[in-house]
Design an enzyme around this catalytic site. Sequence first.
Site, PDB file in Angstrom:
ATOM      1  N   ASP A  11      10.908 -50.197  63.947  1.00 12.88           N
ATOM      2  CA  ASP A  11      10.001 -49.743  62.882  1.00 12.88           C
ATOM      3  C   ASP A  11      10.860 -48.988  61.877  1.00 12.88           C
ATOM      4  OD1 ASP A  11       7.498 -49.006  61.583  1.00 12.88           O
ATOM      5  OD2 ASP A  11       7.747 -47.019  62.416  1.00 12.88           O
ATOM      6  N   SER A  12      10.235 -48.545  60.789  1.00 14.04           N
ATOM      7  CA  SER A  12      10.978 -47.747  59.814  1.00 14.04           C
ATOM      8  C   SER A  12      11.256 -46.337  60.346  1.00 14.04           C
ATOM      9  CB  SER A  12      10.175 -47.648  58.516  1.00 14.04           C
ATOM     10  OG  SER A  12       8.956 -46.973  58.775  1.00 14.04           O
ATOM     11  N   CYS A  74       5.984 -52.676  63.274  1.00 14.09           N
ATOM     12  CA  CYS A  74       5.777 -52.196  61.911  1.00 14.09           C
ATOM     13  C   CYS A  74       4.954 -53.254  61.178  1.00 14.09           C
ATOM     14  CB  CYS A  74       7.140 -52.026  61.246  1.00 14.09           C
ATOM     15  SG  CYS A  74       7.066 -51.699  59.482  1.00 14.09           S
ATOM     16  N   GLU A 154       5.822 -39.045  58.846  1.00 11.26           N
ATOM     17  CA  GLU A 154       7.230 -39.143  59.265  1.00 11.26           C
ATOM     18  C   GLU A 154       7.958 -37.815  59.066  1.00 11.26           C
ATOM     19  OE1 GLU A 154       8.554 -42.067  60.510  1.00 11.26           O
ATOM     20  OE2 GLU A 154      10.590 -41.286  60.739  1.00 11.26           O
ATOM     21  N   CYS A 186      -1.070 -49.655  60.102  1.00  8.82           N
ATOM     22  CA  CYS A 186       0.278 -49.097  59.964  1.00  8.82           C
ATOM     23  C   CYS A 186       0.510 -48.352  61.270  1.00  8.82           C
ATOM     24  CB  CYS A 186       0.351 -48.137  58.775  1.00  8.82           C
ATOM     25  SG  CYS A 186       1.880 -47.156  58.748  1.00  8.82           S
ATOM     26  N   HIS A 188       2.199 -45.921  62.026  1.00  8.78           N
ATOM     27  CA  HIS A 188       2.249 -44.457  61.949  1.00  8.78           C
ATOM     28  C   HIS A 188       0.846 -43.838  62.130  1.00  8.78           C
ATOM     29  CE1 HIS A 188       6.287 -44.915  60.287  1.00  8.78           C
ATOM     30  NE2 HIS A 188       6.444 -43.600  60.321  1.00  8.78           N
TER      31      HIS A 188
HETATM   32  N1  DGL Z   1       4.953 -47.955  60.405  1.00  7.74           N
HETATM   33  C1  DGL Z   1       5.125 -48.901  59.381  1.00  7.74           C
HETATM   34  C2  DGL Z   1       3.984 -49.859  59.227  1.00  7.74           C
HETATM   35  O1  DGL Z   1       3.353 -50.156  60.220  1.00  7.74           O
HETATM   36  C3  DGL Z   1       5.904 -48.536  58.152  1.00  7.74           C
HETATM   37  C4  DGL Z   1       5.498 -47.357  57.347  1.00  7.74           C
HETATM   38  C5  DGL Z   1       6.483 -47.207  56.199  1.00  7.74           C
HETATM   39  O2  DGL Z   1       7.686 -47.109  56.488  1.00  7.74           O
HETATM   40  O3  DGL Z   1       6.056 -47.240  55.043  1.00  7.74           O
HETATM   41  O4  DGL Z   1       3.712 -50.372  58.179  1.00  7.74           O
END
Ligand code: DGL
Length: 265
Positions: A11-12, A74, A154, A186, A188
């Site tokens: 993931d990011s 992600c 984050e 997402c 996150h």
């Molecule tokens: N957790 C990620 C997602 O599911 C990326 C969030 C990001 O880096 O903008 O999209």
Amino acid sequence: MQKNQAIGIFDSGIGGLTVAKSLSEELPNEQFIYFGDTAHMPYGDKSSQEIIEYSKKIVEFLISKNVKLIVIACNSASSVAASVLRAQYFRQVEIIGVIRPIIKMCIEKHLKKIGIIATKATVESQIYLDIIKEYNADIDVYQKATPLLAPMIESGQQESEAFNHVLEDYLKDEQFRDKEAILLACTHYPIIKQEIDDFFNHKKIILDNAKPLANEIKKYLTEKNLLADIKTKPNEFYVSRYSEVFQKTTKTFYNQSIQIIEKKV
Ligand code: DGL
């Protein structure tokens, strides 16, 4: 491929940990190698080309770690990079994204009115709408980009006043009113699932990618006879830039101090 090879996840940043945790619970014998691309976070605001380039480097790193499967934990990368990655690396490794399993679950639950919150990259890709259409389902979908959420989570700001304002501002959108379910598209966002559920007074079904994805991966490994029999090696965690929040989040998720290795890709 061998049963005892690890599963790669990326993931990011910390978002994919929500997926990794669920995978560890569902598949306790597996070793996981996690990569958080903290140096390039957020992915959601980047162009498709940039997300593809970052993802390729991570996939190559995970292939070098001899993984038997790669999970794109992600939504942004699953939206814009999954098909490119599969086309390029199909000889070396299977690559699974987070999107289809959650949509299948919505179809199985016969949900008819769904609100989606996601990054800009995911919303603009229209992938949720396209896959839902594939199932020929008569579902009323409203998707909204909520670009400030992932970077704030984050950086550990989700308990701040400012974060509450931002979240409320996104969720008070009239279009969510008649929706029976809110899809957290997402990885996150499960970290703030409680806050989202509270905002809607516990009146909506709040769904995220983790559980349906874990079920799908278990099914895949079982069918391929690739389920590990016993856990022989500990999980490994890599980030492209060291982050205190990442360190803290792994500790909260795994109930123990985790060694984080900085690795530029
Ligand atoms: N957790 C990620 C997602 O599911 C990326 C969030 C990001 O880096 O903008 O999209």
